[in-house]
Write a protein that holds these residues in place. Structure first.
Motif, PDB file in Angstrom:
ATOM      1  N   GLN A 145       0.842  -1.202   0.000  1.00 31.03           N
ATOM      2  CA  GLN A 145       0.000   0.000   0.000  1.00 31.03           C
ATOM      3  C   GLN A 145       0.879   1.255   0.000  1.00 31.03           C
ATOM      4  O   GLN A 145       0.866   2.057   0.939  1.00 31.03           O
ATOM      5  CB  GLN A 145      -0.934  -0.007   1.205  1.00 31.03           C
ATOM      6  CG  GLN A 145      -1.876  -1.207   1.206  1.00 31.03           C
ATOM      7  CD  GLN A 145      -2.844  -1.203   2.375  1.00 31.03           C
ATOM      8  OE1 GLN A 145      -2.926  -0.251   3.137  1.00 31.03           O
ATOM      9  NE2 GLN A 145      -3.596  -2.284   2.512  1.00 31.03           N
ATOM     10  N   PRO A 146       1.666   1.419  -1.072  1.00 31.70           N
ATOM     11  CA  PRO A 146       2.716   2.447  -1.087  1.00 31.70           C
ATOM     12  C   PRO A 146       2.179   3.872  -1.083  1.00 31.70           C
ATOM     13  O   PRO A 146       1.051   4.127  -1.515  1.00 31.70           O
ATOM     14  CB  PRO A 146       3.454   2.162  -2.393  1.00 31.70           C
ATOM     15  CG  PRO A 146       2.441   1.486  -3.253  1.00 31.70           C
ATOM     16  CD  PRO A 146       1.602   0.658  -2.327  1.00 31.70           C
ATOM     17  N   GLU A 147       3.017   4.773  -0.598  1.00 25.27           N
ATOM     18  CA  GLU A 147       2.696   6.194  -0.635  1.00 25.27           C
ATOM     19  C   GLU A 147       2.691   6.675  -2.083  1.00 25.27           C
ATOM     20  O   GLU A 147       3.130   5.967  -2.996  1.00 25.27           O
ATOM     21  CB  GLU A 147       3.694   6.993   0.202  1.00 25.27           C
ATOM     22  CG  GLU A 147       5.131   6.846  -0.247  1.00 25.27           C
ATOM     23  CD  GLU A 147       6.097   7.599   0.653  1.00 25.27           C
ATOM     24  OE1 GLU A 147       6.187   8.839   0.468  1.00 25.27           O
ATOM     25  OE2 GLU A 147       6.742   6.972   1.517  1.00 25.27           O
ATOM     26  N   ALA A 148       2.218   7.894  -2.271  1.00 24.18           N
ATOM     27  CA  ALA A 148       1.899   8.390  -3.620  1.00 24.18           C
ATOM     28  C   ALA A 148       3.051   8.263  -4.611  1.00 24.18           C
ATOM     29  O   ALA A 148       2.856   7.811  -5.745  1.00 24.18           O
ATOM     30  CB  ALA A 148       1.444   9.839  -3.534  1.00 24.18           C
ATOM     31  N   LYS A 149       4.271   8.632  -4.215  1.00 22.34           N
ATOM     32  CA  LYS A 149       5.366   8.640  -5.190  1.00 22.34           C
ATOM     33  C   LYS A 149       5.712   7.224  -5.650  1.00 22.34           C
ATOM     34  O   LYS A 149       6.051   6.998  -6.817  1.00 22.34           O
ATOM     35  CB  LYS A 149       6.601   9.339  -4.623  1.00 22.34           C
ATOM     36  CG  LYS A 149       7.250   8.672  -3.435  1.00 22.34           C
ATOM     37  CD  LYS A 149       8.507   9.436  -3.015  1.00 22.34           C
ATOM     38  CE  LYS A 149       9.191   8.771  -1.820  1.00 22.34           C
ATOM     39  NZ  LYS A 149      10.429   9.502  -1.432  1.00 22.34           N
ATOM     40  N   TYR A 150       5.630   6.251  -4.749  1.00 27.44           N
ATOM     41  CA  TYR A 150       5.907   4.870  -5.121  1.00 27.44           C
ATOM     42  C   TYR A 150       4.734   4.260  -5.882  1.00 27.44           C
ATOM     43  O   TYR A 150       4.928   3.451  -6.793  1.00 27.44           O
ATOM     44  CB  TYR A 150       6.236   4.024  -3.891  1.00 27.44           C
ATOM     45  CG  TYR A 150       7.507   4.453  -3.198  1.00 27.44           C
ATOM     46  CD1 TYR A 150       8.702   4.535  -3.892  1.00 27.44           C
ATOM     47  CD2 TYR A 150       7.509   4.777  -1.843  1.00 27.44           C
ATOM     48  CE1 TYR A 150       9.873   4.931  -3.263  1.00 27.44           C
ATOM     49  CE2 TYR A 150       8.677   5.168  -1.196  1.00 27.44           C
ATOM     50  CZ  TYR A 150       9.852   5.241  -1.915  1.00 27.44           C
ATOM     51  OH  TYR A 150      11.011   5.632  -1.286  1.00 27.44           O
TER      52      TYR A 150
END
Length: 221
Positions: free
Chosen positions: A69-74
């Motif tokens: 559940q990666p943060e936006a940039k990833y």
């Protein structure tokens, strides 16, 4: 962060897959230029491997998104990896299309000594290689350079069509081979478009904006 090794693995797999697709294109066209069907064996060998990697990569990317559940940039990178994966598989499809045309072209005498087709192929292969290199290093300057070469490929494609039409008009016996050669050129032109897409996707990964042809033109004015 645990997601970074997974991102590195995905990137390495995409690069490996792209190198195979590029090799398929190279050998499929070389078979036509040198009038030698032996080159087609490489395409036959690699085509199922590229298809298999496309499925495996998609699964890996999707499970990575679900697990981390990666943060936006990833997340942006992983979503674009899905597009890259699809585009590379399409290059393999075009190589297969060229192989099918080559098999039929090679049953007839060589129409002519090819001049523009090798040049067009060299530019297209360079675009794919540099698009992959820009992906490997997230090099947006190189990605933009790839995009600028697309117009040259389009011009060569039109030139090849005009020349082949001349041979077809002069002798109707050349029509079938001529149409197949035009189809080969059309497939190469589409591969150049895919390389351009890959370059645009690299720019989006790095800068967060999707660059289109007209935007590049405006930037260069």
């Amino acid at each position: 962060m645990l997601i970074k090794p997974r991102l590195k693995e995905i990137r390495e797999r995409l690069i490996q897959m792209a190198e195979m697709a590029d090799l398929m294109i190279e050998h499929a066209v070389k078979a036509i230029i040198e009038h030698n069907p032996e080159y087609l064996k490489v395409v036959e060998e690699l085509e199922p491997k590229v298809d298999q990697m496309e499925v495996e990569n998609e699964t890996l990317i999707i499970t990575t998104i679900a697990r981390f559940q990666p943060e936006a940039k990833y997340l942006r990178i992983l979503v674009m990896d899905l597009f890259v994966n699809r585009d590379i598989e399409r290059i393999g499809d075009h190589a297969e299309n060229i192989k099918e045309q080559a098999e039929r072209i090679l049953t007839k005498p060589k129409l002519k000594e090819y001049v523009d087709l090798p040049v067009m192929t060299e530019i297209v292969l360079g675009m794919v290689k540099d698009a992959v290199k820009s992906l490997e290093n997230l090099d947006t300057e190189l990605a933009r350079d790839v995009i600028t070469r697309d117009d040259r490929v389009d011009a060569l494609h039109e030139q090849i069509i005009r020349e082949i039409y001349t041979y077809m008009v002069e002798d109707p016996k050349n029509i079938k081979v001529g149409i197949r050669l035009i189809t080969v050129s059309s497939n190469l032109e589409r591969v150049a478009d895919i390389a351009t897409n890959l370059a645009e996707e690299v720019i989006y990964m790095k800068e967060g904006k999707m660059l289109r042809h007209q935007e590049l033109d405006k930037d260069e004015e």
